[in-house]
Structure formats: structure tokens, C-alpha cells
Design a protein around this motif. Sequence first.
Motif, PDB file in Angstrom:
ATOM      1  N   LEU A  16       0.809  -1.211   0.000  1.00 49.54           N
ATOM      2  CA  LEU A  16       0.000   0.000   0.000  1.00 49.54           C
ATOM      3  C   LEU A  16       0.846   1.266   0.000  1.00 49.54           C
ATOM      4  CD1 LEU A  16      -2.944   1.177   0.308  1.00 49.54           C
ATOM      5  CD2 LEU A  16      -2.455   1.263   2.761  1.00 49.54           C
ATOM      6  N   THR A  17       1.944   1.279   0.775  1.00 44.71           N
ATOM      7  CA  THR A  17       2.678   2.532   1.002  1.00 44.71           C
ATOM      8  C   THR A  17       3.994   2.631   0.235  1.00 44.71           C
ATOM      9  OG1 THR A  17       3.675   1.566   2.997  1.00 44.71           O
ATOM     10  CG2 THR A  17       1.660   2.856   3.274  1.00 44.71           C
ATOM     11  N   ARG A  18       4.609   1.516  -0.107  1.00 46.30           N
ATOM     12  CA  ARG A  18       5.842   1.580  -0.885  1.00 46.30           C
ATOM     13  C   ARG A  18       5.582   2.168  -2.272  1.00 46.30           C
ATOM     14  NH1 ARG A  18       7.960   1.069  -5.317  1.00 46.30           N
ATOM     15  NH2 ARG A  18       9.815  -0.149  -5.848  1.00 46.30           N
ATOM     16  N   ILE A  19       4.373   1.965  -2.766  1.00 49.11           N
ATOM     17  CA  ILE A  19       4.028   2.396  -4.120  1.00 49.11           C
ATOM     18  C   ILE A  19       3.914   3.917  -4.222  1.00 49.11           C
ATOM     19  CG2 ILE A  19       1.513   2.414  -3.993  1.00 49.11           C
ATOM     20  CD1 ILE A  19       3.643   0.695  -6.692  1.00 49.11           C
ATOM     21  N   PHE A  20       3.880   4.625  -3.083  1.00 48.20           N
ATOM     22  CA  PHE A  20       3.885   6.088  -3.127  1.00 48.20           C
ATOM     23  C   PHE A  20       5.110   6.601  -3.879  1.00 48.20           C
ATOM     24  CE2 PHE A  20       1.407   6.590   1.157  1.00 48.20           C
ATOM     25  CZ  PHE A  20       0.302   5.988   0.585  1.00 48.20           C
ATOM     26  N   SER A  21       6.190   5.837  -3.819  1.00 46.08           N
ATOM     27  CA  SER A  21       7.424   6.244  -4.496  1.00 46.08           C
ATOM     28  C   SER A  21       7.263   6.174  -6.010  1.00 46.08           C
ATOM     29  CB  SER A  21       8.587   5.350  -4.054  1.00 46.08           C
ATOM     30  OG  SER A  21       8.850   5.511  -2.670  1.00 46.08           O
ATOM     31  N   ASP A  22       6.616   5.131  -6.507  1.00 52.24           N
ATOM     32  CA  ASP A  22       6.389   4.998  -7.943  1.00 52.24           C
ATOM     33  C   ASP A  22       5.502   6.121  -8.467  1.00 52.24           C
ATOM     34  OD1 ASP A  22       6.853   2.299  -6.651  1.00 52.24           O
ATOM     35  OD2 ASP A  22       7.047   1.726  -8.745  1.00 52.24           O
ATOM     36  N   THR A  23       4.484   6.453  -7.687  1.00 48.44           N
ATOM     37  CA  THR A  23       3.556   7.501  -8.091  1.00 48.44           C
ATOM     38  C   THR A  23       4.250   8.857  -8.213  1.00 48.44           C
ATOM     39  OG1 THR A  23       1.739   6.345  -7.010  1.00 48.44           O
ATOM     40  CG2 THR A  23       1.419   8.674  -7.427  1.00 48.44           C
ATOM     41  N   ASN A  24       5.243   9.097  -7.381  1.00 48.05           N
ATOM     42  CA  ASN A  24       5.869  10.416  -7.317  1.00 48.05           C
ATOM     43  C   ASN A  24       7.245  10.497  -7.975  1.00 48.05           C
ATOM     44  OD1 ASN A  24       4.161  12.342  -5.570  1.00 48.05           O
ATOM     45  ND2 ASN A  24       4.062  10.408  -4.473  1.00 48.05           N
TER      46      ASN A  24
END
Length: 417
Positions: A333-341
Motif C-alpha cells: 500500500l505505502t511503498r508504491i507512493f514512491s512509484d507515483t511520485n
Amino acid sequence: MSISVVKTSYLPPLAGGWQVVALLSVVGCLNYLDRTMITTMRESITHALPMTDAQFGLLTSVFLWTYGLLSPFAGFLADKFNRSRVIIVSLFVWSLVTWLTAHATSFEQLLATRALMGISEACYIPAALAMITDYHRGSTRSLATGLHMGGVMFGQSLGFLGGWIAERYLWTDAFNVFGLIGVGYAVVLFFFLRDSPDKESSLESGQIEEKVSFWSGVFGLFKRRSFILLLIFWGMLGIVGWIIMAWLPTYYQENFNLSQATAGLYATGYVYPVSMIGVLIGGFLSDRWSRTNPLARIYLPAIGLCIAAAGVFFAGSTGMLYLAIIGFMLYALTRIFSDTNLMPILCMISDSRYRATGYGVLNMFSCIVGGLGIYVSGVLRDADVNLSIMFKLAAVSMLLCAAVLLLIKAKMEQVKL
């Protein structure tokens, strides 16, 4: 070299911005479907085209190496020429290669199609993300990028279709079907996909062809310390992602005495849907926060990585299956924040003329070190190093990634915000 950063005001996407995201999400879905589809039909392929396990693994390795090494050059094509044409040609070539894969009659021919697939897909991601950021200039940029990532993950989650089709029909049928779908969709893009007005006007006036140079772009990127830090960050995170993806089914199987099928379901069935939710949450929160804080797109991934690290460390320590699942779901859920940004951060620290080139360089480095990470983790496994220890090391690595992001923030705060 200083970096110019301004506070982000609300800037609506250019006309057609969300249509571009929708059109490209389908292409991303097809690209990543192909990557995972072939791994789900291993038994059918090796039965039809006899090969060793090492040779079957090489099918993915040669794709990854070709894809990674060509990414910077492919990104430069999207910076120098019309992004939409690069994407359409990429999809058309992808479709032809997918169709050719179904007609391979030997391991060598199949290996050649995977190398060609690496070439076609290398041209897509840098061009697509650069095109999305062309249309989404302000506080919709992260969400737009995240929605595209959602399409990519949906494609990965559909990889089971390859095994399903191969089991019920022929393994070649899946490649024939999706190759034809790709050709049809390339025709759709030809009529509906257009570059942003700013990009098209630059091309028409000849400004880009005169000013853009591959080596000047690459040297310019590496002159910026923030880009080097972003390269280190993305490379380290690539190692973590590949290790967890490669060994999570084995961890479930060995630590909780699950069957191969059940372990595989737990390792993918929970991760991809939660990651798709994560890209939407991460994109939305980043965009809203960026309206008042220009460094929000750095802060949120750093926070997300700290939470993800805690989830992986906890999951690698517990002896209870449902707690391990919760821990890895928190990671997804939260590691993917990096891909988004990632692309929005790159836009903050790089020359706007070389966004696709910069993403290509990041992609290449991540593929290379990610492949090395998988190899090293295999060596550790041969040395009887427990997977729990490797996952705990992965958790520590994510904390280091968060620290590198904050170093980028510190560099950017040296200039007036």
C-alpha cells in the motif's frame, strides 16, 4: 548547480489530460501483461520447446537487460521527437513481436523475440510518463501518474491469463490474441493520441531538434547532485522490490507450509490490488499536499517507505500467517507512493527538455542493480541465509531510501522556495 523550485499553485490539466491518462493506461496494461504472462505458462512452453530451467530464466533476463540498457536512448527519442508517435510505434512493434512469439519453434527464436520485446517496451514508459507530465502541469501530476501505474499493475495482475489459456488451449494462443489486440489498439491511438500543445508547437518550430542532444542531456542530468541522489534512491528501491517479488512466494511456502499454488496466490492476490489502491491514495495525497508545500512529493514517499519498512520487518518476524499477510499488504500500500511520485520529483529537479531521457536513465540503473540484487539474494539462499533475515535487510534498505529522499529535499531547500 542550483535548482529552481516554486510553490505549486492549482493548475488544471491541459484539455484532454485525463483522456491521455486513460489511453496510456491501456498500453501500460498490455506491456506489463506480457512480462508476467510468459512466467505463468512455463510448463506449457518448456513442453513445447524443450529447454532447461536456466534457459527459461534467461528469457526474462534477456528482456530485462535489453529493456534496461536501451531505456535512456528510448527516452531521448521521446524528448527529441513526437512523444505520441514514439508510443504508437512502440505499441505496434510490441504487437508484432507478441504475434511473432507465438510462431517461435525453438528456444533461440523465443529468446530473440524476448530481446525484441525489450526494445519495444523500452520506448514506452519514458515517453508515456513524460507525456502525462506534459498534460498535468500542477496539482494533478501525481494522481495522473498513479492512475497510469494502476493500469500497469492491472496488467501484471492479469498475467494468470497466460497460464489459463495455455492450460486449456495452446500457449501460442495467448500471444496471438494479445498481439492482434495490440495492433487494433495502435490504430485507435493513431486517431486519438496527441502530444500536448506546447510539445507540438516546439516540434513545429524546430526548437527541440536544434536544442536537444543525448549526451548533453545525460551530462546535464549527472551534473545535478539531486539527480544522482534520485538515481541512488531508485536503484536501492529496485533491489528491494525485486527481492521481495522474487522470494515472497517461497517465504510463504517455507515458513507457513503452504502449497505452491496457495503461496503464489497469497504473494500476488493481495499485493497487486492493494498496490492499485496505494497509487490512487499516494497520488491524491501528494497532489493535495503539494498545493501548500512544494516538497510534498518528496515527504509523502519518505513517510510511505518508513511505514512499508515497518510492515516488511514485522512480516519477516512473525510466525502467524495472517499477520505476515497484513505486513506485506501494508508494504504494498505505502511503498508504491514512491512509484507515483518518481516522475513528478524528476520534473522538479531536471531540465524539462530531458524528462524522458532522465526517466530512461533511472529505469536502466534500476533494472541493472535489481537484477544483481536477485542474483545476490540467490547466493545468500544457497548459503542458507534465512529469508526472514533478507526481508529485515530489505526493511532497513527502505529506511535508507527514505533518508536519501530527505537528502534531495535538503538540496532543494538550499534555494529559495
